[in-house]
Design an enzyme around this catalytic site. Structure first.
Site, PDB file in Angstrom:
ATOM      1  N   CYS A   4      98.213  73.445  26.314  1.00 42.15           N
ATOM      2  CA  CYS A   4      99.509  73.862  26.850  1.00 42.15           C
ATOM      3  C   CYS A   4      99.368  74.697  28.123  1.00 42.15           C
ATOM      4  O   CYS A   4     100.090  74.481  29.106  1.00 42.15           O
ATOM      5  CB  CYS A   4     100.302  74.630  25.799  1.00 42.15           C
ATOM      6  N   HIS A  36     104.759  80.446  27.956  1.00 41.11           N
ATOM      7  CA  HIS A  36     103.508  80.974  28.496  1.00 41.11           C
ATOM      8  C   HIS A  36     103.712  81.347  29.962  1.00 41.11           C
ATOM      9  O   HIS A  36     104.337  80.596  30.731  1.00 41.11           O
ATOM     10  CB  HIS A  36     102.386  79.933  28.420  1.00 41.11           C
TER      11      HIS A  36
END
Length: 333
Positions: free
Chosen positions: A131, A238
């Site tokens: 990711c 994130h």
């Protein structure tokens, strides 16, 4: 246009649920969806795309009984290692979200905005990158094309949802003073400079994933890359500080122009009005957001950027579904 039979493996997990959400939004040309999970979840009914789907136990016999064209996997590396070849042997193309196949030289590692051409040489398995790597690649590719990147320093600030359901629960529980289960230390009101296990070189597995995956996706083993990955008390999204050194001379406007025109990227960079990407902006969105763009005055040619994305959507489910879309487009051209 051909209609496809698509399997979702790990359909009851956090990323599996997001697979279903993204698939329902993107409306691929599908004949049948088959939802697979472990024996524990088999028989459960899931409402999806206007009908009830019974979860199928993931067994070799059940896979062979169905004519599957594309299989989206998010059930862990062990399951991928055991079952991706089973699907591939039946003629399906597996798009795998685990770490199992990413560094296999026989398996393409794909971010559709960056290296869609690699899809063409798959041998039945395509890997979805980590990711944190995915969002960085969307931001770095236009800069690499324009200025040729020489060195990258990654510093990440990663949400607890990246550690799965229990990671999410550790933050919820930590707010109430309950000790963590997933993490080695409390995550509430804290930052953990460890994601995944430590390796012999002192880096974590997550850090080495970013380093090695970046080189593979950009087809450039000469890149100098280092990384520090940190878990922060954020539920979704994130964030990454990326320091980049270039081989060619760069300008601030040139960098911003490259980012602003890149596919899948949104430039949010108005510091006069305190406009920059934040995790809460990215939640529920498929785009990667970039801001705080500035020249690195400590090197001859370089810059710093701040990069944010929803780690469960773009960082996992959306990227995999986009690969499936590209695969379908190539087969129908």
């Amino acid at each position: 246009m051909k209609k496809y039979n698509i399997a979702v493996v790990g359909a009851t997990g956090m990323v599996g649920n997001m697979f279903l959400k993204v698939l329902s939004e993107r409306k691929l040309p599908v004949e049948n969806y088959y939802l697979f999970a472990s024996k524990k979840s088999a028989g459960k009914e899931i409402d999806f795309m206007g009908k009830k789907h019974t979860v199928i136990e993931l067994t070799e016999e059940n896979v062979k009984a169905l004519n599957i064209d594309i299989a989206l996997f998010s059930a862990g590396a062990g399951t991928s290692k055991a079952f991706a070849p089973v699907f591939a042997a039946q003629g399906a193309v597996v798009i795998d979200n685990s770490s199992c196949w990413r560094m296999d030289p026989e398996v393409p590692l794909v971010v559709p905005e960056v290296n869609p051409e690699d899809i063409a040489w798959n041998k039945g398995i395509i890997a979805n990158p980590n990711c944190s790597t995915i969002q960085a690649m969307v931001a770095l590719k236009p800069l690499h094309d324009k200025y040729k990147i020489k060195r990258i320093v990654y510093s990440t600030y990663q949400a607890v949802s990246g550690a799965g359901v229990q990671g999410y629960k550790d933050l919820e529980d930590g707010i109430k003073g309950v000790p963590p289960v997933k993490f080695n230390h409390p995550i509430f009101a804290n930052c953990l400079p460890q994601i995944d296990v430590f390796l012999d070189n002192g880096y974590t597995k997550e850090e080495m994933k970013m380093i090695e995956e970046t080189k593979k996706i950009l087809h450039d083993q000469s890149l100098k890359i280092t990384a520090t990955t940190v878990r922060v008390p954020v539920f979704h999204g994130h964030s990454e500080s990326i320091n980049i050194e270039f081989e060619k001379p760069c300008t601030l406007q040139g960098i911003k122009d490259a980012l602003a025109s890149a596919e899948g990227l949104v430039l949010k960079d108005d510091i006069a009005n305190c406009v920059y990407p934040m995790a809460i902006d990215a939640e529920g969105k498929d785009e990667v957001f970039v801001g705080r763009v500035r020249i690195d005055e400590s090197v001859e040619s370089g810059c710093n950027i701040w990069c944010v994305a929803d780690n469960i959507r773009k960082g996992a489910a959306t990227n995999a579904v986009q690969i499936a879309q590209k695969l379908i487009q190539s087969q129908n051209n």
